[in-house]
Design a protein around this motif. Structure first.
Motif, short mmCIF file in Angstrom:
data_model
loop_
_atom_site.label_atom_id
_atom_site.label_comp_id
_atom_site.label_asym_id
_atom_site.label_seq_id
_atom_site.Cartn_x
_atom_site.Cartn_y
_atom_site.Cartn_z
N THR A 61 49.98 -21.91 62.76
CA THR A 61 49.98 -20.90 63.81
C THR A 61 51.25 -20.08 63.71
N VAL A 62 51.10 -18.76 63.69
CA VAL A 62 52.25 -17.85 63.67
C VAL A 62 52.07 -16.84 64.80
N ASP A 63 53.04 -16.81 65.72
CA ASP A 63 52.96 -15.90 66.86
C ASP A 63 51.63 -16.04 67.60
N ASN A 64 51.21 -17.29 67.76
CA ASN A 64 49.99 -17.63 68.49
C ASN A 64 48.71 -17.19 67.78
N LYS A 65 48.82 -16.85 66.49
CA LYS A 65 47.65 -16.51 65.69
C LYS A 65 47.43 -17.62 64.65
N HIS A 66 46.17 -17.96 64.40
CA HIS A 66 45.85 -19.10 63.54
C HIS A 66 45.51 -18.62 62.12
N PHE A 67 46.01 -19.38 61.15
CA PHE A 67 45.79 -19.05 59.75
C PHE A 67 45.48 -20.33 58.97
N ASP A 68 44.71 -20.16 57.87
CA ASP A 68 44.50 -21.24 56.90
C ASP A 68 45.38 -20.94 55.69
N TRP A 69 46.27 -21.88 55.33
CA TRP A 69 47.20 -21.69 54.21
C TRP A 69 46.82 -22.67 53.12
N LEU A 70 46.72 -22.20 51.88
CA LEU A 70 46.18 -23.01 50.80
C LEU A 70 47.22 -23.77 49.99
N GLN A 71 48.48 -23.69 50.38
CA GLN A 71 49.53 -24.38 49.64
C GLN A 71 50.28 -25.33 50.58
N PRO A 72 50.90 -26.37 50.03
CA PRO A 72 51.61 -27.35 50.88
C PRO A 72 52.94 -26.84 51.43
N THR A 73 53.45 -25.73 50.90
CA THR A 73 54.70 -25.15 51.40
C THR A 73 54.50 -23.68 51.71
N ILE A 74 55.39 -23.15 52.53
CA ILE A 74 55.35 -21.74 52.89
C ILE A 74 56.78 -21.27 53.12
N THR A 75 57.07 -20.02 52.77
CA THR A 75 58.42 -19.48 52.95
C THR A 75 58.47 -18.56 54.17
N GLY A 76 59.70 -18.24 54.57
CA GLY A 76 59.87 -17.30 55.66
C GLY A 76 59.22 -15.96 55.37
N VAL B 96 59.09 -24.41 53.56
CA VAL B 96 58.80 -25.37 54.62
C VAL B 96 57.65 -26.27 54.16
N ASP B 97 57.84 -27.56 54.26
CA ASP B 97 56.81 -28.53 53.86
C ASP B 97 55.79 -28.67 54.99
N LEU B 98 54.63 -28.07 54.80
CA LEU B 98 53.60 -28.07 55.85
C LEU B 98 52.90 -29.40 56.00
N THR B 99 53.14 -30.33 55.08
CA THR B 99 52.50 -31.65 55.18
C THR B 99 53.23 -32.56 56.16
N LYS B 100 54.42 -32.17 56.59
CA LYS B 100 55.18 -32.99 57.54
C LYS B 100 54.64 -32.78 58.95
N PRO B 101 54.75 -33.78 59.81
CA PRO B 101 54.30 -33.63 61.20
C PRO B 101 55.06 -32.51 61.92
N HIS B 102 54.34 -31.78 62.74
CA HIS B 102 54.91 -30.72 63.57
C HIS B 102 55.54 -29.59 62.74
N HIS B 103 55.07 -29.41 61.52
CA HIS B 103 55.55 -28.31 60.68
C HIS B 103 54.42 -27.30 60.49
N ASP B 104 53.81 -26.88 61.61
CA ASP B 104 52.65 -25.99 61.51
C ASP B 104 52.67 -24.84 62.50
N ARG B 105 53.74 -24.72 63.26
CA ARG B 105 53.79 -23.67 64.29
C ARG B 105 55.07 -22.86 64.15
N PHE B 106 54.90 -21.53 64.06
CA PHE B 106 56.03 -20.65 63.79
C PHE B 106 56.00 -19.45 64.74
N ILE B 107 57.18 -18.86 64.94
CA ILE B 107 57.28 -17.61 65.68
C ILE B 107 58.18 -16.67 64.88
#
Length: 211
Positions: A15-30, A64-75
């Motif tokens: 979730t980014v800025d309250n919008k939901h996305f499907d990301w196909l990789q285990p990491t994501i950058t700023g 950012v390692d998206l496989t870690k707990p609570h690593h799925d919400r960004f603003i």
């Protein structure tokens, strides 16, 4: 082979800025996060950290390692702060915010001036977020003229019922972001006496009694 692996990677929901996305990789950058929501290159990115700890700022090329707990919400949001003589907040307002260790930014955008309180704590156990950025738009003539409503990012819902609070389901666009407008009108204000602290007490009360 790497492309073939990514093609079969199970999407990770973020979730980014309250919008939901499907990301196909285990990491994501700023930078990746900013591109998802069309945020300006100079904007900042924060990983929302549950609980009382500060949100974690993510650099443009930091992974950012998206496989870690609570690593799925960004603003995302503006980082620029107006300081010194060009600051539009009265000195006593700035002194109060500094004394209370409240992180804030003064932002001019869309013909308006606003103060954003970064990662402001919300009442415990009441909303589906523990902290939010709070925008207070300052009218012409402030502090003699009172601020009125306030606005949140991310948008929050009441845990009880999973609904938006009353009169808090409309959006206001400011600095390229869609803010949750809390329609709470200010009918009592003492020119020459009240300041940002008065508005914060109104905000705290509105959040506390939200239903």
């Amino acid at each position: 082979m790497e492309q073939e692996k990514d093609r079969h990677q199970k999407p990770i929901k973020i979730t980014v800025d309250n919008k939901h996305f499907d990301w196909l990789q285990p990491t994501i950058t700023g930078n990746d996060i900013k591109k998802l929501v069309g945020a300006a290159p100079e904007y900042g990115v924060w990983l929302v950290v549950p609980g009382p700890d500060d949100d974690q700022e993510i650099d443009d090329h930091e992974k950012v390692d998206l496989t870690k707990p609570h690593h799925d919400r960004f603003i995302t949001g503006p980082k620029k702060t107006t300081e010194g003589e060009s600051s539009f907040l009265p000195s006593r307002d700035r002194a109060y915010l500094a004394e209370k260790s409240i992180k804030y930014e003064e932002i001019g955008a869309d013909g308006h001036k606003g103060v954003v309180l970064r990662s402001y704590p919300l009442p415990t156990g009441q909303f589906d977020a523990s902290r939010a950025d709070i925008l207070i738009l300052l009218p012409v003539g402030y502090p003699d003229t009172p601020p009125d409503m306030f606005h949140l990012i991310p948008w929050v819902r009441l845990i009880a019922g999973n609904t938006y609070p009353r009169a808090a389901d409309q959006s206001v666009t400011f600095a390229g972001q869609s803010w949750q407008r809390w329609s709470r009108h200010n009918t009592e204000w003492r020119p020459g006496v009240d300041g940002i602290w008065s508005m914060l007490k109104r905000v705290d009360h509105a959040l506390k009694v939200a239903a």
